[in-house]
Motif scaffolding. Structure first.
Motif, mmCIF file in Angstrom:
data_model
loop_
_atom_site.group_PDB
_atom_site.id
_atom_site.type_symbol
_atom_site.label_atom_id
_atom_site.label_comp_id
_atom_site.label_asym_id
_atom_site.label_seq_id
_atom_site.Cartn_x
_atom_site.Cartn_y
_atom_site.Cartn_z
ATOM 1 N N VAL A 1 -31.596 3.006 -3.431
ATOM 2 C CA VAL A 1 -32.732 2.408 -4.140
ATOM 3 C C VAL A 1 -33.079 3.310 -5.319
ATOM 4 N N SER A 2 -33.933 2.829 -6.191
ATOM 5 C CA SER A 2 -34.358 3.652 -7.321
ATOM 6 C C SER A 2 -35.466 4.613 -6.884
ATOM 7 N N ILE B 1 -33.817 5.396 8.574
ATOM 8 C CA ILE B 1 -33.671 6.004 9.902
ATOM 9 C C ILE B 1 -32.369 6.808 9.961
ATOM 10 N N GLY B 2 -31.295 6.230 9.450
ATOM 11 C CA GLY B 2 -30.018 6.934 9.428
ATOM 12 C C GLY B 2 -30.043 8.157 8.523
ATOM 13 N N TYR B 3 -30.701 8.034 7.393
ATOM 14 C CA TYR B 3 -30.784 9.144 6.449
ATOM 15 C C TYR B 3 -31.456 10.354 7.082
ATOM 16 N N PRO C 1 -40.620 -2.250 4.011
ATOM 17 C CA PRO C 1 -39.186 -2.319 3.703
ATOM 18 C C PRO C 1 -38.491 -3.375 4.556
ATOM 19 N N THR C 2 -37.368 -3.845 4.070
ATOM 20 C CA THR C 2 -36.566 -4.779 4.855
ATOM 21 C C THR C 2 -36.002 -4.046 6.062
ATOM 22 N N TRP C 3 -35.531 -4.814 7.029
ATOM 23 C CA TRP C 3 -34.933 -4.219 8.218
ATOM 24 C C TRP C 3 -33.727 -3.368 7.824
ATOM 25 N N ALA C 4 -32.915 -3.868 6.895
ATOM 26 C CA ALA C 4 -31.718 -3.131 6.469
ATOM 27 C C ALA C 4 -32.094 -1.800 5.816
ATOM 28 N N LEU C 5 -33.107 -1.817 4.957
ATOM 29 C CA LEU C 5 -33.532 -0.574 4.317
ATOM 30 C C LEU C 5 -34.128 0.372 5.343
ATOM 31 N N LEU C 6 -34.885 -0.151 6.270
ATOM 32 C CA LEU C 6 -35.453 0.683 7.324
ATOM 33 C C LEU C 6 -34.346 1.379 8.113
#
Length: 120
Positions: free
Chosen positions: A28-29, A53-55, A44-49
Motif C-alpha cells: 500500500v502507499s 498480521i503476516g508482516y 482494512p479489507t480482510w486481505a490487507l488485514l
C-alpha cells in the motif's frame, strides 16, 4: 484515530518500522497507511488485514485482537434505527450529536455498558 489505527501504530513503533517501510512491504502507499492509522480510512479489507498480521508475525491471540479491532474501527458509522424503539432512535441521535463532548471515562462507561448488553 480508531482502535485499529492505534494498535497498528503501536505495533509499528514497537518494532521501529517506518510507515514507508511497512507500506512497501504490504503493498500500500505510505499515505494510505497513515490514513488508516489516523482513522481517515475505513477498516482494512480482510486481505490487507492478513498481510498486516503476516508482516508483524503476530501470534494467534494478537491476530484475533487485530481482527476484532478492525471490525470495530469504522470512523463513519451509520445506525439504522427504523425497526427499533423510539428510545433506540433517541440514543443514536444523542450519541451522534454529543459524542465529541464525552470524556474518556464517559466513553469507557458506555462501552462497558454496551459490551455487557451484547453478552446477554
Amino acid at each position: 484515530m480508531t482502535p485499529f489505527g492505534q494498535k497498528l501504530q503501536q505495533l509499528r513503533r514497537e518494532r521501529r518500522v517506518s510507515q514507508k517501510e511497512m507500506a512497501a512491504a504490504i503493498g500500500v502507499s505510505p499515505a494510505y497507511l497513515s490514513a488508516l492509522e489516523h482513522g481517515k480510512r475505513g477498516a482494512p479489507t480482510w486481505a490487507l488485514l492478513q498481510k498486516i498480521i503476516g508482516y508483524f508475525n503476530v501470534i494467534w491471540d494478537d491476530a484475533e485482537e487485530l481482527q476484532r479491532l478492525a471490525e470495530s474501527s469504522h470512523p463513519r458509522v451509520v445506525i439504522d434505527t427504523s425497526e427499533l424503539s423510539p428510545a433506540a432512535t433517541q440514543l443514536a441521535n444523542l450519541l451522534a450529536e454529543n459524542i465529541g463532548r464525552l470524556d474518556e471515562d464517559d466513553l469507557g462507561s458506555l462501552i462497558s455498558l454496551v459490551e455487557k448488553a451484547r453478552r446477554r
